[in-house]
Design an enzyme around this catalytic site. Sequence first.
Site: not given
Ligand code: ATP
Ligand code: MG
Length: 439
Positions: A69, A71, A143
């Site tokens: 997705d 963001d 993170d």
């Molecule tokens: P995915 O492909 O699994 O969606 P993602 O990196 O987009 O991976 P998400 O859980 O959708 O992960 O979170 C979006 C963004 O928000 C992350 O890339 C990170 O920058 C931030 N984020 C999410 N969870 C945390 C956390 N627990 N602590 C700090 N930053 C976070």
């Molecule tokens: Mg994501």
Amino acid sequence: MIKKFIRQVLRFGRKAGPTIIPKSKHGVSREQLSSGSLRVCDTLQQAGHEAYVVGGAVRDLILGVKPKDFDVATSASPEVVHKLFRRSRLIGRRFKIAHVMFGSETVEVSTFRSGDAEDKDEHGRVLRDNAYGTREQDAARRDFTTNALYYDASNETIIDFHGGMADLRGKSVRIIGDPLTRFREDPVRMLRAVRFASKLGFHIEHATRAPIRSLGKLIENVPPARIFDEMLKLLLSGHAHTTLHRLHTEGLHHGVLPLLDVILEQPLGTRFVNLALEDTDRRALAGKPVSPAFLFAALFWHEVLAAWRAACDKGAHPVPALHQTMDEVLEVQTKKLAIPRRYTAIMKEIWLLQPRFEQRSGKRPFAVLSQERFRAGYDFLRLRSQSGEVPIELADWWERFQSVPHEEQLEMLIAPESGERSGTRRRRRKPRAEPQAEQ
Ligand code: ATP
Ligand code: MG
């Protein structure tokens, strides 16, 4: 080694401020963004706000992986975002974010956050961080370095505050800031480190990995519902098998799947769990739907089975004993991982069908066939047979029974054992004796 040293010197020696990476270096063009996220960024920027695609989507596009997705992070407040997009809604009570809908796509738009904790518990876990901030602060509260890359669709550049681009090249999961503090702030980040490393085929950078073993127990302080959300992402990622074994290696499973230790101690349990995980990963990677309830049913089956057998050996009636065992196993497990009721209900149906598959006389097989959960129950039986717990012949019988015409089904019925009645009345029966592989 020398290269790594130079990279580190450069990292520390770098002036404050981000690196701007042109398209020629990262290769991602604005057409690769989803149409929704592109519209959100363009509209917000035209209205005078900052707006970037950020997080997993940027990371995945650079790596050539299809993002799950998109963001968006922006300087605009959630209310402003809501006003700009007719089809949007504000969600979250404490920290509001906007969901903007375009057909089947939902773009999550969050306002830059400062990451300043307003409230922490005695272990350093952040309970509240409600403050808005600048783009730079927003990058620092994320993170991992590879998750903090900001894509500017207006000029196709990537803004990199923490060396994320270098870590993508070096296949490294590196936490931003001091690992100890950042994991204490949010222990779920440890699960995320393992998830990203497994999904992307990366290693966890040394300093990031070092404190994980000693901090793993902090996961126990995280609300079980949050653990469940993260576990679901992990199990449906298409890399559940690798990730779960890596969680086990890092000692992180205690706070998440406390029963995993016990299950992975028995060869039969390990084989069954591995088969279930590999099957799930194949389905997820082929874009087929995956049933979390089926997977959780598989993860805990050997725990249920062992306790059920023990109860029956002590003379308990098998059916009530199975009900009681299921409830006990789920109670232990849901203290750590809040599996929603809609899933536990299906898990129980799948488990309860298992002893019924052994009854192949009279009307019983027809009753089993008409169960709503028959297909899932049968797939589960198939896995059990593949792992060596029940004979392959039993699963083959059911495969045939469900596909042949009624007359043939009648011919397939097996004569009741002596003393066994062929009706649908309940009767005492021990769960299947010892597993095949251990005989
Ligand atoms: P995915 O492909 O699994 O969606 P993602 O990196 O987009 O991976 P998400 O859980 O959708 O992960 O979170 C979006 C963004 O928000 C992350 O890339 C990170 O920058 C931030 N984020 C999410 N969870 C945390 C956390 N627990 N602590 C700090 N930053 C976070
Ligand atoms: Mg994501």
